[in-house]
Design a protein around this motif. Structure first.
Motif, PDB file in Angstrom:
ATOM      1  N   PHE A   1       0.828  -1.205   0.000  1.00 40.82           N
ATOM      2  CA  PHE A   1       0.000   0.000   0.000  1.00 40.82           C
ATOM      3  C   PHE A   1       0.861   1.253   0.000  1.00 40.82           C
ATOM      4  O   PHE A   1       0.577   2.235  -0.700  1.00 40.82           O
ATOM      5  CB  PHE A   1      -0.919  -0.018   1.224  1.00 40.82           C
ATOM      6  N   MET A   2       1.934   1.229   0.771  1.00 42.86           N
ATOM      7  CA  MET A   2       2.796   2.400   0.902  1.00 42.86           C
ATOM      8  C   MET A   2       3.597   2.704  -0.361  1.00 42.86           C
ATOM      9  O   MET A   2       4.240   3.749  -0.452  1.00 42.86           O
ATOM     10  CB  MET A   2       3.747   2.199   2.086  1.00 42.86           C
ATOM     11  N   GLN A   3       3.555   1.820  -1.335  1.00 46.07           N
ATOM     12  CA  GLN A   3       4.199   2.109  -2.613  1.00 46.07           C
ATOM     13  C   GLN A   3       3.362   3.029  -3.491  1.00 46.07           C
ATOM     14  O   GLN A   3       3.879   3.647  -4.415  1.00 46.07           O
ATOM     15  CB  GLN A   3       4.473   0.808  -3.360  1.00 46.07           C
ATOM     16  N   ILE A   4       2.055   3.110  -3.206  1.00 50.37           N
ATOM     17  CA  ILE A   4       1.177   3.897  -4.082  1.00 50.37           C
ATOM     18  C   ILE A   4       0.483   5.057  -3.381  1.00 50.37           C
ATOM     19  O   ILE A   4      -0.025   5.965  -4.043  1.00 50.37           O
ATOM     20  CB  ILE A   4       0.110   3.007  -4.755  1.00 50.37           C
ATOM     21  N   ALA A   5       0.448   5.045  -2.035  1.00 56.96           N
ATOM     22  CA  ALA A   5      -0.295   6.101  -1.340  1.00 56.96           C
ATOM     23  C   ALA A   5       0.199   6.260   0.092  1.00 56.96           C
ATOM     24  O   ALA A   5       0.832   5.365   0.663  1.00 56.96           O
ATOM     25  CB  ALA A   5      -1.789   5.777  -1.331  1.00 56.96           C
ATOM     26  N   ASP A   6      -0.136   7.416   0.675  1.00 54.01           N
ATOM     27  CA  ASP A   6       0.132   7.677   2.082  1.00 54.01           C
ATOM     28  C   ASP A   6      -0.787   6.790   2.919  1.00 54.01           C
ATOM     29  O   ASP A   6      -2.011   6.845   2.786  1.00 54.01           O
ATOM     30  CB  ASP A   6      -0.143   9.155   2.371  1.00 54.01           C
ATOM     31  N   TRP A   7      -0.209   5.992   3.816  1.00 56.36           N
ATOM     32  CA  TRP A   7      -1.009   5.033   4.572  1.00 56.36           C
ATOM     33  C   TRP A   7      -2.017   5.703   5.500  1.00 56.36           C
ATOM     34  O   TRP A   7      -3.012   5.080   5.905  1.00 56.36           O
ATOM     35  CB  TRP A   7      -0.111   4.092   5.366  1.00 56.36           C
ATOM     36  N   HIS A   8      -1.805   6.975   5.821  1.00 56.47           N
ATOM     37  CA  HIS A   8      -2.764   7.682   6.671  1.00 56.47           C
ATOM     38  C   HIS A   8      -4.133   7.812   6.008  1.00 56.47           C
ATOM     39  O   HIS A   8      -5.123   8.078   6.685  1.00 56.47           O
ATOM     40  CB  HIS A   8      -2.233   9.069   7.035  1.00 56.47           C
ATOM     41  N   ALA A   9      -4.200   7.629   4.717  1.00 51.37           N
ATOM     42  CA  ALA A   9      -5.476   7.735   4.006  1.00 51.37           C
ATOM     43  C   ALA A   9      -6.460   6.672   4.476  1.00 51.37           C
ATOM     44  O   ALA A   9      -7.674   6.891   4.491  1.00 51.37           O
ATOM     45  CB  ALA A   9      -5.249   7.604   2.504  1.00 51.37           C
ATOM     46  N   GLY A  10      -5.963   5.509   4.831  1.00 54.28           N
ATOM     47  CA  GLY A  10      -6.846   4.429   5.269  1.00 54.28           C
ATOM     48  C   GLY A  10      -7.460   3.664   4.119  1.00 54.28           C
ATOM     49  O   GLY A  10      -7.245   2.474   3.956  1.00 54.28           O
TER      50      GLY A  10
END
Length: 244
Positions: free
Chosen positions: A124-133
Motif C-alpha cells: 500500500f505504501m508504494q502507491i499512497a500515504d497510509w494515513h489515508a486508510g
C-alpha cells in the motif's frame, strides 16, 4: 536427484483491462500479519510471494479460485496518491471477509458485491500515504512473474492427500488438478479451499505426477515424478519449469 519431466501447453497471458475498485491495508510495515492467509501459502517468503500481496474481497476471491492471481494496482482520484508511482503489483494470498455489521460504504469494504483489495502495508505504501486508510484504485490482472518452478506442498495422511499449489507463473490461478501415482491412472482431485486440492486415495510408496489447469487461460502443465516414491506429508516438492 531426479529432475521431473515436464509437458506443458502454453497459451500466453496478457492480463485484463483496467477497472475501478478501492484498497485498504492490514498489518504493519513488517507484513508479519499477512503471513499464512486463506490461500494456504504459509510463510509467504518461503512460498515465493514476499510482502507484495493482498487479501481479496469475496467477489474476487471466488472461494479460493482467485488465489495466486497477480494484479497491478494504482491509486487514483485521491490527494493521498503518490504522484511519481504508476502502480504496484501484488499477488492474491488471502481473503478479506465481509463485515456485515458495517455498511459497504462505511467499514464493510469487502462486503459483496464490492471489488476490494486489502493490501499488505508495504505494498500500500508504494502507491499512497497510509494515513489515508482507504483509497480509490484502478486495477488489472497481469501475468505473474515467478522464480523457480511450481511447488506442491503435501498434507494429509496415508488415505487422504491434500496438496497446496504455490509459486505458479502466468495467470497464477488454478482451476483443476489431477494426480497420478506410479501404479495408478490419472485421478481428478477435488478443490478443498484456497489453493489446495485433495485426493482420497492410498498413494503411499508411489512416485507422484500432477496435471494442473490454470483457471484464467486454461494453460495445462503436466509434471511427471515430482515427488519420489518415499514422499512424506509436510514436505514441498518442486517442478523445475513453470508457466510462461
Amino acid at each position: 536427484m531426479n529432475i521431473p519431466t515436464i509437458e506443458a501447453a502454453y497459451t500466453g497471458y496478457r492480463g485484463s483491462a483496467w477497472e475501478l475498485a478501492h484498497a485498504t491495508f492490514y498489518g504493519d510495515e513488517t507484513a508479519s500479519e499477512t503471513m499464512g492467509g486463506a490461500c494456504g501459502y504459509g510463510n509467504l517468503y518461503n512460498s515465493g510471494y514476499g510482502t507484495e500481496t493482498a487479501a481479496l474481497s469475496s467477489t474476487l476471491f471466488q472461494n479460493g479460485y482467485g488465489c495466486g492471481g497477480c494484479y497491478q494496482i494504482r491509486c487514483v482520484q485521491s490527494p493521498h496518491c503518490f504522484k511519481n508511482t504508476v502502480f504496484t503489483t501484488v499477488t492474491a494470498t488471502n481473503l478479506c471477509p465481509p463485515n456485515w455489521s458495517e455498511s459497504s460504504n462505511a467499514g464493510g469494504w469487502c462486503n459483496p458485491p464490492r471489488t476490494h483489495f486489502d493490501m499488505s502495508k508495504p505494498a500500500f505504501m508504494q502507491i499512497a500515504d497510509w494515513h489515508a486508510g482507504i483509497i480509490p484504485v484502478m486495477y488489472r490482472r497481469v501475468p505473474c512473474m515467478r522464480k523457480g518452478g511450481i511447488r506442491f506442498q503435501f498434507q494429509g495422511n496415508g488415505y487422504w492427500l491434500l496438496v497446496y499449489v504455490m509459486n505458479v507463473g502466468g495467470a497464477g490461478d488454478i482451476a483443476s488438478m489431477w494426480v497420478k501415482g506410479s501404479r495408478t491412472r490419472w485421478m481428478s482431485m477435488s478443490h478443498n479451499w484456497g489453493a489446495s486440492y485433495q485426493a482420497f486415495a492410498s498413494l503411499g510408496g508411489q512416485a507422484l505426477s500432477f496435471r494442473v489447469v490454470c483457471g484464467t487461460t486454461r494453460q495445462v502443465l503436466v509434471a511427471f515424478n515430482v515427488a519420489p516414491s518415499n514422499w512424506n506429508t509436510g514436505m514441498t516438492y518442486e517442478a523445475t519449469v513453470n508457466f510462461r
